[in-house]
Design an enzyme around this catalytic site. Structure first.
Site, PDB file in Angstrom:
ATOM      1  N   ASP A  35     -26.863   6.819  -8.546  1.00 22.95           N
ATOM      2  CA  ASP A  35     -27.574   5.636  -8.044  1.00 22.95           C
ATOM      3  C   ASP A  35     -27.828   4.691  -9.222  1.00 22.95           C
ATOM      4  OD1 ASP A  35     -28.939   3.896  -6.349  1.00 22.95           O
ATOM      5  OD2 ASP A  35     -30.856   4.918  -6.620  1.00 22.95           O
ATOM      6  N   LYS A  63     -24.280  -1.048  -4.820  1.00 22.99           N
ATOM      7  CA  LYS A  63     -25.143  -2.225  -4.729  1.00 22.99           C
ATOM      8  C   LYS A  63     -24.340  -3.369  -4.117  1.00 22.99           C
ATOM      9  CE  LYS A  63     -28.017   0.390  -6.875  1.00 22.99           C
ATOM     10  NZ  LYS A  63     -29.099   1.071  -6.149  1.00 22.99           N
ATOM     11  N   ASP A 100     -28.706  10.239 -18.423  1.00 15.56           N
ATOM     12  CA  ASP A 100     -29.320   8.917 -18.550  1.00 15.56           C
ATOM     13  C   ASP A 100     -29.891   8.780 -19.958  1.00 15.56           C
ATOM     14  OD1 ASP A 100     -31.012   6.518 -18.207  1.00 15.56           O
ATOM     15  OD2 ASP A 100     -30.690   6.858 -16.065  1.00 15.56           O
TER      16      ASP A 100
END
EC number: 2.1.1.186
Length: 360
Positions: A276, A305, A239
């Site tokens: 996620d 999602k 990330d």
């Protein structure tokens, strides 16, 4: 019994209804759905008496994406008298014999949960009455059917039963998990619940074991990484954002400041890939497909999602496409399952296991 009662998240009734209609049709069982927005449950009313039991037996609860729990039910009991609610319920359950457990529940809504105190108090005398009638065994038996009494409003309840081998072990299908004080975010509960749901308890020691290598795509601040670390795994956290310092201090996490969609692991001995990321579900699915085709992991848990409408159709299409693409690219030995978990919001969690036929 004529009804199949399905618990779901409030606001997802249409998705749960669409799914059960498809699954019932696959078994050539006719019926129609009855539901209201934000009721947190769906009724599938069969045209033929007895078909609800067939559905409750032959549709695996784990194979349903949007249902948390289900049971075969009688018609709604209305106007249960305050002075004696027990007798009508016992009478309605006359065809049930030697059940192993009683659950007095409500749908998962604020309005229905106002009845939860009543349900707890009501359980004791109802249990005694059902034991006396023979509907319930004297001692709980996990191998026998489960009696469900679900109060949808004061004085109104659906009653019926589920089969113990095709039923959630939790009241209302909701696992009660507590967030650890040092967890970086509440999202950690999603992966915790996913591991509990998708990995059988007797296999968790071998499939979620210390020393395994894992990758967390879109890891910041580390909610999902936390679950991997606490199980003793070594994690590549990918990330551009910062990671929780407490996780970094464990020595089990290596932070790659990179785009999860572009990252390639330097070493390919990865057991778990988790993801996620807030992104279009089709794009996340394509990412997982690429990793699977390259053989970079053994198991993956990832979130998709959901759009605002036609959510069941969207998820079904994505999963079907994923299966097709994997097979077209020589990945034949795999299993895939999806669930709208309690700790999910507008998303579903998917588990992809490569080579599930091999022993762990």
């Amino acid at each position: 019994m004529i009804n199949l009662f399905l618990f779901c998240r409030a606001g997802y009734e249409k998705d749960c209804a669409a799914e059960i209609q498809v699954r019932a049709a696959e078994l050539d069982i006719g019926g129609f759905v009855k539901t209201n927005t934000n009721d947190a449950y769906v009724i599938f009313q069969c045209f033929q008496a007895g078909d609800a039991e067939v559905l409750a037996k032959n549709i695996s609860l784990d194979s349903l994406i949007f249902a948390r729990q289900m049971f075969a039910a009688k018609e709604l009991l209305k106007g249960l008298p305050e002075q004696d609610r027990i007798s009508p319920i016992v009478e309605a359950l006359a065809q049930v014999h030697k059940a192993g457990e009683l659950r007095v529940e409500t749908p998962d809504t604020n309005e229905a949960k106002e009845l939860s105190n009543f349900c707890r108090k009501f359980t004791v005398p109802l249990r005694q009455a059902l034991k006396k009638s023979g509907a319930l065994l004297e001692k709980e038996n996990p191998k026998r059917p489960i009696i469900h009494v679900c109060f949808v409003a004061s004085g109104q309840a659906y009653v019926g039963f589920s089969l113990s081998n095709n039923s959630s072990p939790y009241f209302m299908g909701i696992p009660r998990l507590k967030i650890a004080a040092d967890a970086p975010s509440r999202s950690t509960l999603k992966l915790d619940e996913a591991f509990i749901h998708f990995i059988p308890k007797e296999e968790q020691e071998t499939r979620l074991s210390s020393g395994m290598k894992a990758v967390d795509l879109g890891a910041c601040p580390g909610g999902w990484t936390y679950q991997l670390v606490r199980r003793g795994m070594f994690v590549a956290a990918v990330d551009n954002g910062p990671m929780d310092q407490g996780l970094m201090d464990t020595g089990q996490v290596k932070h790659y400041q990179a785009d999860g969609f572009r990252f390639e692991p330097p070493r390919k001995n990865i057991t778990w890939l988790v993801c996620d990321m807030i992104e279009k579900p089709s794009r996340v699915a394509e990412l997982i497909e690429a990793w699977a085709i390259n053989g970079w992991f053994k198991e993956s848990i990832f979130n998709l999602k959901l759009p605002m409408k036609a959510r069941y159709k969207e998820v079904s299409t994505i999963l079907a496409t994923m299966e097709e693409i994997l097979k077209e690219n020589g990945v034949d030995d795999f299993s895939i399952a999806a669930k709208h978990l309690y700790h999910d919001r507008d998303e579903v969690t998917v588990h992809l296991c490569l080579r599930p036929s091999q022993p762990w």
